[in-house]
Design a protein around this motif. Structure first.
Motif, PDB file in Angstrom:
ATOM      1  N   GLU A 135     -30.316  15.429  -7.658  1.00 34.16           N
ATOM      2  CA  GLU A 135     -31.367  16.155  -8.368  1.00 34.16           C
ATOM      3  C   GLU A 135     -32.532  15.210  -8.657  1.00 34.16           C
ATOM      4  O   GLU A 135     -32.341  14.059  -9.056  1.00 34.16           O
ATOM      5  N   TYR A 136     -33.751  15.718  -8.423  1.00 37.51           N
ATOM      6  CA  TYR A 136     -34.972  14.950  -8.674  1.00 37.51           C
ATOM      7  C   TYR A 136     -35.807  15.673  -9.729  1.00 37.51           C
ATOM      8  O   TYR A 136     -35.811  16.906  -9.799  1.00 37.51           O
ATOM      9  N   ASN A 137     -36.521  14.890 -10.548  1.00 33.30           N
ATOM     10  CA  ASN A 137     -37.381  15.516 -11.560  1.00 33.30           C
ATOM     11  C   ASN A 137     -38.741  15.857 -10.964  1.00 33.30           C
ATOM     12  O   ASN A 137     -38.955  15.725  -9.743  1.00 33.30           O
ATOM     13  N   LEU A 138     -39.663  16.288 -11.821  1.00 37.56           N
ATOM     14  CA  LEU A 138     -40.979  16.721 -11.352  1.00 37.56           C
ATOM     15  C   LEU A 138     -41.783  15.597 -10.718  1.00 37.56           C
ATOM     16  O   LEU A 138     -42.732  15.849  -9.964  1.00 37.56           O
ATOM     17  N   TYR A 186     -26.650  20.033 -14.371  1.00 40.26           N
ATOM     18  CA  TYR A 186     -28.022  19.638 -14.058  1.00 40.26           C
ATOM     19  C   TYR A 186     -28.693  19.053 -15.303  1.00 40.26           C
ATOM     20  O   TYR A 186     -28.123  19.053 -16.398  1.00 40.26           O
ATOM     21  N   THR A 187     -29.917  18.582 -15.141  1.00 42.07           N
ATOM     22  CA  THR A 187     -30.601  17.860 -16.221  1.00 42.07           C
ATOM     23  C   THR A 187     -31.645  18.730 -16.919  1.00 42.07           C
ATOM     24  O   THR A 187     -32.095  19.750 -16.385  1.00 42.07           O
ATOM     25  N   ASP A 188     -32.051  18.274 -18.091  1.00 41.06           N
ATOM     26  CA  ASP A 188     -33.134  18.907 -18.842  1.00 41.06           C
ATOM     27  C   ASP A 188     -34.470  18.465 -18.244  1.00 41.06           C
ATOM     28  O   ASP A 188     -34.687  17.280 -17.986  1.00 41.06           O
ATOM     29  N   ASN A 189     -35.366  19.423 -17.983  1.00 42.50           N
ATOM     30  CA  ASN A 189     -36.645  19.091 -17.336  1.00 42.50           C
ATOM     31  C   ASN A 189     -37.518  18.177 -18.190  1.00 42.50           C
ATOM     32  O   ASN A 189     -38.360  17.442 -17.666  1.00 42.50           O
ATOM     33  N   ASP A 190     -37.347  18.226 -19.492  1.00 42.43           N
ATOM     34  CA  ASP A 190     -38.199  17.438 -20.373  1.00 42.43           C
ATOM     35  C   ASP A 190     -37.645  16.037 -20.599  1.00 42.43           C
ATOM     36  O   ASP A 190     -38.401  15.057 -20.620  1.00 42.43           O
ATOM     37  N   ASP A 192     -34.805  14.655 -18.901  1.00 40.59           N
ATOM     38  CA  ASP A 192     -34.023  14.148 -17.764  1.00 40.59           C
ATOM     39  C   ASP A 192     -32.570  13.849 -18.140  1.00 40.59           C
ATOM     40  O   ASP A 192     -31.855  13.179 -17.387  1.00 40.59           O
ATOM     41  N   LYS A 195     -27.338  18.040 -18.920  1.00 41.93           N
ATOM     42  CA  LYS A 195     -26.807  19.038 -19.839  1.00 41.93           C
ATOM     43  C   LYS A 195     -25.306  19.201 -19.576  1.00 41.93           C
ATOM     44  O   LYS A 195     -24.909  19.630 -18.494  1.00 41.93           O
TER      45      LYS A 195
END
Length: 436
Positions: A135-138, A186-190, A192, A195
Protein backbone atom coordinates in the motif's frame (compact mmCIF):
# COMPACT_ATOMS: atom_id res chain seq x y z
CA UNK A 1 11.29 -48.25 -43.60
CA UNK A 2 12.37 -46.64 -40.33
CA UNK A 3 12.81 -43.27 -42.05
CA UNK A 4 9.31 -43.49 -43.52
CA UNK A 5 7.85 -44.38 -40.11
CA UNK A 6 9.63 -41.43 -38.50
CA UNK A 7 8.44 -38.99 -41.14
CA UNK A 8 4.89 -40.23 -40.96
CA UNK A 9 4.45 -40.43 -37.20
CA UNK A 10 7.24 -38.88 -35.15
CA UNK A 11 7.72 -35.65 -37.11
CA UNK A 12 4.03 -34.58 -36.94
CA UNK A 13 3.93 -35.26 -33.21
CA UNK A 14 7.13 -33.30 -32.54
CA UNK A 15 5.92 -30.44 -34.73
CA UNK A 16 2.60 -30.29 -32.88
CA UNK A 17 4.33 -30.20 -29.49
CA UNK A 18 6.70 -27.50 -30.70
CA UNK A 19 3.82 -25.32 -31.88
CA UNK A 20 1.91 -25.83 -28.62
CA UNK A 21 4.82 -25.09 -26.31
CA UNK A 22 5.95 -22.06 -28.30
CA UNK A 23 2.51 -20.58 -28.69
CA UNK A 24 3.52 -17.79 -26.30
CA UNK A 25 5.33 -16.21 -29.23
CA UNK A 26 1.97 -15.67 -30.97
CA UNK A 27 -0.32 -12.72 -30.35
CA UNK A 28 -3.35 -13.44 -28.22
CA UNK A 29 -5.61 -12.11 -30.99
CA UNK A 30 -4.13 -14.65 -33.39
CA UNK A 31 -4.88 -17.50 -31.00
CA UNK A 32 -8.44 -16.39 -30.31
CA UNK A 33 -9.15 -15.89 -34.00
CA UNK A 34 -7.95 -19.42 -34.68
CA UNK A 35 -10.23 -20.74 -31.94
CA UNK A 36 -13.16 -18.78 -33.37
CA UNK A 37 -12.53 -20.18 -36.85
CA UNK A 38 -12.51 -23.67 -35.36
CA UNK A 39 -16.01 -23.07 -33.96
CA UNK A 40 -15.32 -22.78 -30.24
CA UNK A 41 -17.58 -20.92 -27.85
CA UNK A 42 -17.25 -17.38 -26.57
CA UNK A 43 -16.40 -16.64 -22.97
CA UNK A 44 -19.25 -16.58 -20.47
CA UNK A 45 -20.52 -13.21 -19.23
CA UNK A 46 -20.67 -14.68 -15.71
CA UNK A 47 -17.01 -15.68 -15.64
CA UNK A 48 -15.18 -14.39 -12.56
CA UNK A 49 -18.30 -13.74 -10.49
CA UNK A 50 -17.51 -16.33 -7.81
CA UNK A 51 -15.52 -16.01 -4.60
CA UNK A 52 -12.56 -18.11 -3.48
CA UNK A 53 -11.21 -18.49 -7.01
CA UNK A 54 -8.15 -20.20 -5.56
CA UNK A 55 -10.26 -23.37 -5.35
CA UNK A 56 -10.04 -23.53 -9.15
CA UNK A 57 -6.27 -23.14 -9.35
CA UNK A 58 -4.50 -26.45 -10.06
CA UNK A 59 -2.20 -27.22 -7.16
CA UNK A 60 0.26 -28.89 -9.54
CA UNK A 61 1.47 -32.45 -9.96
CA UNK A 62 0.28 -34.93 -12.53
CA UNK A 63 -3.28 -33.56 -12.42
CA UNK A 64 -2.13 -30.23 -13.86
CA UNK A 65 0.21 -31.96 -16.31
CA UNK A 66 -2.86 -33.75 -17.69
CA UNK A 67 -4.71 -30.49 -18.26
CA UNK A 68 -6.80 -31.08 -15.11
CA UNK A 69 -8.45 -34.07 -16.84
CA UNK A 70 -8.23 -36.04 -13.63
CA UNK A 71 -11.76 -36.76 -12.37
CA UNK A 72 -11.72 -40.21 -13.94
CA UNK A 73 -8.13 -41.15 -12.99
CA UNK A 74 -7.18 -39.80 -9.54
CA UNK A 75 -4.36 -42.28 -8.89
CA UNK A 76 -2.33 -40.15 -6.48
CA UNK A 77 -2.78 -37.62 -3.67
CA UNK A 78 -4.07 -34.97 -6.08
CA UNK A 79 -7.43 -36.77 -6.06
CA UNK A 80 -8.59 -34.67 -3.11
CA UNK A 81 -9.19 -31.70 -5.44
CA UNK A 82 -10.94 -33.69 -8.18
CA UNK A 83 -12.83 -36.75 -6.92
CA UNK A 84 -13.52 -37.49 -3.26
CA UNK A 85 -14.11 -41.20 -3.97
CA UNK A 86 -10.54 -42.06 -4.97
CA UNK A 87 -8.77 -42.34 -1.60
CA UNK A 88 -10.11 -45.88 -1.05
CA UNK A 89 -8.56 -47.24 -4.26
CA UNK A 90 -5.09 -45.69 -4.07
CA UNK A 91 -2.25 -48.17 -4.05
CA UNK A 92 -0.06 -46.56 -1.39
CA UNK A 93 -0.07 -44.16 1.53
CA UNK A 94 1.28 -40.80 0.33
CA UNK A 95 2.56 -37.58 1.87
CA UNK A 96 2.75 -34.91 -0.84
CA UNK A 97 3.87 -31.32 -1.24
CA UNK A 98 2.87 -29.11 -4.18
CA UNK A 99 4.18 -25.68 -5.21
CA UNK A 100 2.62 -23.68 -8.02
CA UNK A 101 3.99 -20.36 -9.25
CA UNK A 102 0.78 -18.74 -10.42
CA UNK A 103 0.26 -15.32 -12.00
CA UNK A 104 2.86 -12.58 -11.32
CA UNK A 105 4.08 -12.91 -7.71
CA UNK A 106 1.25 -15.13 -6.50
CA UNK A 107 2.14 -18.60 -5.25
CA UNK A 108 0.18 -21.59 -4.08
CA UNK A 109 1.52 -24.23 -1.68
CA UNK A 110 -0.35 -27.38 -0.71
CA UNK A 111 0.27 -30.34 1.61
CA UNK A 112 -1.68 -33.60 1.33
CA UNK A 113 -1.62 -36.82 3.33
CA UNK A 114 -3.71 -39.80 2.29
CA UNK A 115 -3.88 -43.45 3.30
CA UNK A 116 -6.07 -46.50 2.98
CA UNK A 117 -7.09 -49.36 5.29
CA UNK A 118 -8.46 -52.18 3.14
CA UNK A 119 -11.48 -50.62 1.39
CA UNK A 120 -11.61 -47.50 3.58
CA UNK A 121 -9.66 -44.45 2.50
CA UNK A 122 -9.14 -41.04 4.03
CA UNK A 123 -6.97 -38.00 3.50
CA UNK A 124 -6.20 -34.46 4.65
CA UNK A 125 -5.15 -31.30 2.85
CA UNK A 126 -3.93 -27.83 3.80
CA UNK A 127 -3.28 -25.24 1.13
CA UNK A 128 -2.67 -21.52 0.76
CA UNK A 129 -2.63 -19.03 -2.11
CA UNK A 130 -0.65 -15.90 -1.21
CA UNK A 131 0.46 -12.77 -3.02
CA UNK A 132 2.18 -9.60 -1.85
CA UNK A 133 0.03 -6.63 -0.88
CA UNK A 134 1.78 -3.25 -0.90
CA UNK A 135 0.00 0.00 0.00
CA UNK A 136 1.22 3.49 -0.94
CA UNK A 137 0.02 6.83 0.43
CA UNK A 138 -0.95 9.91 -1.56
CA UNK A 139 2.73 10.87 -1.95
CA UNK A 140 3.71 7.49 -3.41
CA UNK A 141 5.46 6.34 -0.25
CA UNK A 142 5.13 2.72 0.76
CA UNK A 143 3.31 2.61 4.09
CA UNK A 144 2.21 -1.02 4.36
CA UNK A 145 3.43 -4.40 3.10
CA UNK A 146 1.62 -7.64 3.76
CA UNK A 147 -0.02 -10.58 1.96
CA UNK A 148 -3.44 -11.31 0.59
CA UNK A 149 -4.20 -14.98 1.27
CA UNK A 150 -6.78 -17.65 0.55
CA UNK A 151 -6.25 -20.71 2.73
CA UNK A 152 -8.14 -23.97 2.88
CA UNK A 153 -8.21 -27.19 4.86
CA UNK A 154 -9.97 -30.41 3.86
CA UNK A 155 -10.73 -33.84 5.32
CA UNK A 156 -11.72 -36.74 3.07
CA UNK A 157 -13.24 -40.18 3.62
CA UNK A 158 -14.33 -42.82 1.10
CA UNK A 159 -15.24 -46.49 0.88
CA UNK A 160 -15.10 -49.01 -1.96
CA UNK A 161 -18.30 -51.04 -1.69
CA UNK A 162 -18.53 -54.69 -2.85
CA UNK A 163 -14.93 -54.73 -4.06
CA UNK A 164 -13.82 -58.17 -5.23
CA UNK A 165 -11.69 -59.99 -7.76
CA UNK A 166 -14.02 -59.58 -10.74
CA UNK A 167 -16.14 -56.59 -9.73
CA UNK A 168 -13.74 -53.94 -8.48
CA UNK A 169 -16.35 -52.18 -6.42
CA UNK A 170 -18.20 -48.87 -6.34
CA UNK A 171 -16.18 -46.17 -4.60
CA UNK A 172 -18.11 -43.37 -2.91
CA UNK A 173 -16.54 -40.53 -0.95
CA UNK A 174 -16.97 -37.08 0.52
CA UNK A 175 -14.62 -34.24 1.42
CA UNK A 176 -15.47 -31.51 3.92
CA UNK A 177 -13.63 -28.23 3.31
CA UNK A 178 -13.34 -24.82 4.87
CA UNK A 179 -11.61 -21.77 3.42
CA UNK A 180 -10.55 -18.38 4.72
CA UNK A 181 -9.86 -15.24 2.68
CA UNK A 182 -7.44 -12.97 4.49
CA UNK A 183 -7.44 -9.32 3.42
CA UNK A 184 -4.62 -7.34 5.09
CA UNK A 185 -5.39 -4.30 7.21
CA UNK A 186 -4.95 -0.94 5.50
CA UNK A 187 -3.70 2.42 6.75
CA UNK A 188 -5.29 5.73 7.72
CA UNK A 189 -4.94 8.28 4.89
CA UNK A 190 -4.07 11.07 7.31
CA UNK A 191 -1.66 9.37 9.70
CA UNK A 192 -0.38 6.44 7.60
CA UNK A 193 -0.98 4.28 10.66
CA UNK A 194 -2.31 0.78 10.09
CA UNK A 195 -5.91 0.39 11.21
CA UNK A 196 -6.10 -2.76 13.27
CA UNK A 197 -8.46 -5.41 11.83
CA UNK A 198 -9.57 -3.02 9.07
CA UNK A 199 -9.21 -5.76 6.45
CA UNK A 200 -11.36 -8.18 8.41
CA UNK A 201 -14.63 -6.77 7.04
CA UNK A 202 -13.52 -7.71 3.51
CA UNK A 203 -12.20 -11.09 4.55
CA UNK A 204 -14.40 -14.12 4.25
CA UNK A 205 -14.97 -17.75 5.11
CA UNK A 206 -16.29 -20.60 3.02
CA UNK A 207 -17.82 -23.90 4.13
CA UNK A 208 -18.32 -26.57 1.50
CA UNK A 209 -18.24 -30.24 0.60
CA UNK A 210 -17.22 -32.40 -2.36
CA UNK A 211 -18.95 -35.65 -3.32
CA UNK A 212 -17.53 -38.26 -5.67
CA UNK A 213 -18.26 -41.63 -7.26
CA UNK A 214 -15.80 -43.84 -9.08
CA UNK A 215 -15.88 -47.23 -10.80
CA UNK A 216 -13.02 -49.21 -12.31
CA UNK A 217 -13.20 -52.22 -14.61
CA UNK A 218 -11.52 -53.98 -17.53
CA UNK A 219 -12.56 -53.23 -21.11
CA UNK A 220 -10.68 -53.98 -24.35
CA UNK A 221 -7.63 -54.84 -22.28
CA UNK A 222 -4.84 -56.33 -24.37
CA UNK A 223 -2.21 -56.82 -21.69
CA UNK A 224 -1.87 -58.75 -18.44
CA UNK A 225 -2.36 -56.75 -15.26
CA UNK A 226 -4.49 -56.93 -12.14
CA UNK A 227 -5.09 -53.21 -12.26
CA UNK A 228 -8.31 -52.32 -14.16
CA UNK A 229 -7.60 -50.39 -17.33
CA UNK A 230 -10.74 -48.19 -17.32
CA UNK A 231 -11.98 -45.76 -14.68
CA UNK A 232 -15.08 -43.59 -14.69
CA UNK A 233 -15.59 -40.81 -12.17
CA UNK A 234 -18.33 -38.31 -11.36
CA UNK A 235 -17.95 -35.53 -8.81
CA UNK A 236 -19.58 -32.43 -7.42
CA UNK A 237 -17.07 -29.86 -6.17
CA UNK A 238 -17.39 -26.96 -3.72
CA UNK A 239 -21.00 -27.42 -2.68
CA UNK A 240 -21.59 -24.77 -0.05
CA UNK A 241 -21.62 -21.07 0.70
CA UNK A 242 -19.21 -18.23 1.49
CA UNK A 243 -19.67 -15.42 4.00
CA UNK A 244 -18.05 -12.02 4.43
CA UNK A 245 -18.35 -8.96 6.66
CA UNK A 246 -16.52 -10.42 9.64
CA UNK A 247 -16.51 -7.84 12.43
CA UNK A 248 -18.25 -5.19 10.29
CA UNK A 249 -21.16 -3.00 11.35
CA UNK A 250 -23.42 -4.75 8.83
CA UNK A 251 -22.59 -8.12 10.32
CA UNK A 252 -21.95 -11.42 8.61
CA UNK A 253 -23.59 -11.80 5.19
CA UNK A 254 -23.45 -14.02 2.13
CA UNK A 255 -20.47 -13.49 -0.13
CA UNK A 256 -20.37 -14.17 -3.86
CA UNK A 257 -21.16 -17.82 -4.66
CA UNK A 258 -18.45 -20.43 -4.43
CA UNK A 259 -16.95 -21.88 -7.65
CA UNK A 260 -19.22 -24.93 -7.61
CA UNK A 261 -19.07 -27.31 -10.55
CA UNK A 262 -20.00 -30.82 -11.63
CA UNK A 263 -17.50 -33.01 -13.43
CA UNK A 264 -17.44 -36.31 -15.28
CA UNK A 265 -14.21 -38.03 -16.24
CA UNK A 266 -12.89 -41.10 -18.01
CA UNK A 267 -9.46 -42.71 -18.13
CA UNK A 268 -8.42 -45.58 -20.39
CA UNK A 269 -5.23 -47.64 -20.51
CA UNK A 270 -5.49 -49.77 -23.62
CA UNK A 271 -1.73 -50.35 -23.78
CA UNK A 272 0.72 -50.62 -20.85
CA UNK A 273 2.59 -47.47 -21.86
CA UNK A 274 -0.32 -45.19 -22.79
CA UNK A 275 -3.10 -43.83 -20.58
CA UNK A 276 -5.60 -41.27 -21.89
CA UNK A 277 -7.92 -39.09 -19.78
CA UNK A 278 -10.92 -36.91 -20.60
CA UNK A 279 -12.94 -34.52 -18.41
CA UNK A 280 -16.04 -32.36 -18.84
CA UNK A 281 -16.80 -29.75 -16.17
CA UNK A 282 -19.91 -27.59 -15.79
CA UNK A 283 -19.84 -24.65 -13.31
CA UNK A 284 -23.09 -24.03 -11.41
CA UNK A 285 -24.32 -21.09 -9.33
CA UNK A 286 -26.24 -22.72 -6.48
CA UNK A 287 -28.06 -19.47 -5.64
CA UNK A 288 -28.96 -18.51 -9.22
CA UNK A 289 -28.94 -21.53 -11.48
CA UNK A 290 -29.68 -19.42 -14.57
CA UNK A 291 -26.40 -17.53 -14.08
CA UNK A 292 -24.35 -20.44 -15.33
CA UNK A 293 -20.85 -20.24 -16.76
CA UNK A 294 -19.26 -21.88 -19.77
CA UNK A 295 -18.43 -25.56 -19.47
CA UNK A 296 -14.87 -26.74 -20.05
CA UNK A 297 -13.32 -29.77 -21.71
CA UNK A 298 -9.89 -31.14 -20.89
CA UNK A 299 -7.82 -34.10 -22.04
CA UNK A 300 -4.50 -35.63 -21.12
CA UNK A 301 -2.17 -38.46 -21.97
CA UNK A 302 0.49 -40.34 -19.99
CA UNK A 303 3.38 -41.91 -21.87
CA UNK A 304 5.11 -44.40 -19.57
CA UNK A 305 8.44 -44.83 -21.33
CA UNK A 306 9.91 -46.79 -18.42
CA UNK A 307 8.80 -47.80 -14.92
CA UNK A 308 10.69 -44.80 -13.56
CA UNK A 309 9.89 -42.05 -16.08
CA UNK A 310 6.63 -40.71 -17.50
CA UNK A 311 5.88 -37.91 -19.92
CA UNK A 312 2.51 -36.20 -19.43
CA UNK A 313 0.69 -33.89 -21.84
CA UNK A 314 -2.60 -32.07 -21.37
CA UNK A 315 -4.89 -29.37 -22.70
CA UNK A 316 -7.96 -27.59 -21.34
CA UNK A 317 -10.44 -25.49 -23.28
CA UNK A 318 -12.90 -23.16 -21.58
CA UNK A 319 -14.79 -21.02 -24.06
CA UNK A 320 -12.20 -19.78 -26.51
CA UNK A 321 -9.35 -19.82 -23.97
CA UNK A 322 -7.02 -22.83 -23.97
CA UNK A 323 -4.38 -23.99 -21.54
CA UNK A 324 -1.61 -26.36 -22.61
CA UNK A 325 0.55 -28.25 -20.15
CA UNK A 326 3.34 -30.77 -20.13
CA UNK A 327 5.07 -32.58 -17.30
CA UNK A 328 7.87 -35.00 -16.53
CA UNK A 329 7.48 -37.50 -13.73
CA UNK A 330 10.36 -39.35 -12.12
CA UNK A 331 9.71 -42.39 -9.94
CA UNK A 332 12.34 -43.06 -7.28
CA UNK A 333 12.41 -45.91 -4.76
CA UNK A 334 10.07 -44.28 -2.23
CA UNK A 335 9.26 -40.98 -3.91
CA UNK A 336 7.73 -39.49 -7.03
CA UNK A 337 8.76 -36.11 -8.44
CA UNK A 338 6.78 -34.06 -10.96
CA UNK A 339 7.85 -30.97 -12.88
CA UNK A 340 5.13 -29.18 -14.87
CA UNK A 341 5.05 -26.35 -17.40
CA UNK A 342 1.81 -24.66 -18.50
CA UNK A 343 1.02 -22.12 -21.18
CA UNK A 344 -2.12 -20.54 -19.77
CA UNK A 345 -4.49 -18.36 -21.77
CA UNK A 346 -7.46 -18.85 -19.42
CA UNK A 347 -6.43 -16.35 -16.76
CA UNK A 348 -4.99 -13.40 -18.70
CA UNK A 349 -5.21 -11.63 -22.06
CA UNK A 350 -1.47 -12.16 -22.38
CA UNK A 351 0.02 -15.65 -22.47
CA UNK A 352 1.13 -16.79 -19.02
CA UNK A 353 4.00 -19.24 -18.59
CA UNK A 354 3.74 -21.12 -15.32
CA UNK A 355 5.84 -23.68 -13.50
CA UNK A 356 4.75 -26.08 -10.78
CA UNK A 357 6.56 -28.84 -8.94
CA UNK A 358 5.47 -31.60 -6.60
CA UNK A 359 7.06 -34.31 -4.49
CA UNK A 360 5.32 -37.35 -3.08
CA UNK A 361 6.76 -39.65 -0.45
CA UNK A 362 5.40 -43.19 -0.79
CA UNK A 363 4.87 -44.71 2.64
CA UNK A 364 3.88 -48.26 1.71
CA UNK A 365 0.60 -50.08 1.25
CA UNK A 366 -0.10 -51.21 4.83
CA UNK A 367 0.84 -54.80 3.99
CA UNK A 368 -1.61 -55.28 1.11
CA UNK A 369 1.07 -56.58 -1.26
CA UNK A 370 2.30 -59.10 1.32
CA UNK A 371 -1.27 -60.24 1.94
CA UNK A 372 -1.88 -60.60 -1.80
CA UNK A 373 1.28 -62.68 -2.17
CA UNK A 374 0.05 -65.00 0.58
CA UNK A 375 -3.33 -65.27 -1.15
CA UNK A 376 -1.61 -66.23 -4.41
CA UNK A 377 0.41 -68.92 -2.65
CA UNK A 378 -2.63 -70.44 -0.95
CA UNK A 379 -4.71 -70.33 -4.10
CA UNK A 380 -1.97 -71.97 -6.20
CA UNK A 381 -1.51 -74.70 -3.64
CA UNK A 382 -5.25 -75.31 -3.71
CA UNK A 383 -5.09 -75.70 -7.49
CA UNK A 384 -2.39 -78.35 -7.12
CA UNK A 385 -4.56 -80.31 -4.65
CA UNK A 386 -7.55 -79.96 -6.94
CA UNK A 387 -5.59 -81.25 -9.95
CA UNK A 388 -4.62 -84.33 -7.91
CA UNK A 389 -8.26 -84.94 -6.86
CA UNK A 390 -7.48 -83.95 -3.27
CA UNK A 391 -10.58 -81.82 -3.05
CA UNK A 392 -10.82 -81.60 0.73
CA UNK A 393 -7.28 -80.24 0.96
CA UNK A 394 -8.01 -77.81 -1.87
CA UNK A 395 -11.05 -76.51 0.02
CA UNK A 396 -8.94 -75.99 3.14
CA UNK A 397 -6.46 -73.83 1.19
CA UNK A 398 -9.17 -71.75 -0.43
CA UNK A 399 -10.98 -71.22 2.85
CA UNK A 400 -7.75 -69.75 4.18
CA UNK A 401 -7.77 -67.43 1.17
CA UNK A 402 -11.26 -66.22 2.09
CA UNK A 403 -10.09 -65.41 5.60
CA UNK A 404 -7.70 -62.91 4.01
CA UNK A 405 -10.10 -61.70 1.32
CA UNK A 406 -13.73 -62.77 1.65
CA UNK A 407 -14.54 -61.54 -1.88
CA UNK A 408 -11.76 -63.39 -3.70
CA UNK A 409 -13.96 -64.85 -6.44
CA UNK A 410 -11.54 -67.54 -7.78
CA UNK A 411 -11.41 -69.15 -4.32
CA UNK A 412 -15.20 -68.98 -3.96
CA UNK A 413 -15.70 -70.65 -7.33
CA UNK A 414 -12.95 -73.17 -6.54
CA UNK A 415 -14.66 -74.25 -3.33
CA UNK A 416 -17.98 -74.66 -5.13
CA UNK A 417 -16.31 -76.75 -7.84
CA UNK A 418 -14.43 -78.92 -5.33
CA UNK A 419 -17.61 -79.61 -3.36
CA UNK A 420 -19.38 -80.53 -6.57
CA UNK A 421 -16.58 -82.98 -7.39
CA UNK A 422 -16.84 -84.56 -3.93
CA UNK A 423 -20.61 -84.87 -4.26
CA UNK A 424 -20.32 -86.40 -7.72
CA UNK A 425 -17.70 -88.87 -6.52
CA UNK A 426 -19.96 -89.92 -3.63
CA UNK A 427 -22.87 -90.50 -6.00
CA UNK A 428 -20.76 -92.60 -8.35
CA UNK A 429 -19.38 -94.65 -5.47
CA UNK A 430 -22.80 -95.25 -3.97
CA UNK A 431 -24.29 -96.23 -7.30
CA UNK A 432 -21.55 -98.82 -7.82
CA UNK A 433 -21.76 -100.07 -4.21
CA UNK A 434 -18.07 -99.31 -3.94
CA UNK A 435 -16.54 -99.91 -0.53
CA UNK A 436 -13.08 -98.87 0.53
Amino acid sequence: MKAFWAKKYIFPVVLTLFVCFNAQALEYSDLTSVMTEMGYFESSKNEGTTSFRSLLIPVGGRAESLGSAYTGLCDDAGYINYNAAASCILGETQASAFHNSWIADSKMDTLVYTTRINNLGFGFQAGCLYLPFTEYNLFGERVNASYYTESNIAANISYNFLAGYDFKGLAIGATIKSAFRGVPSYTDNDTDAIKSFSGLAQSGIGIMADIGIMMQFNFLKFFASRTPNVRIGISAQNLGAAFTGLGSAKGLRLDDPLPTYFAAGLSCQFLPIITATLDIKQPVNLFAVKDYQMFSVSAGIILAFTKNFNLLLGAELKGGNPRFSSGAELQLTNARLNFNYSLDLTSSFAPINRISISAKILLGDRGRAVRQKRIDELYSKGLDYYANSQWELAIEQWEEVLKLNKRYDPAILGIESARSQIEMYERVRNSMFFEE
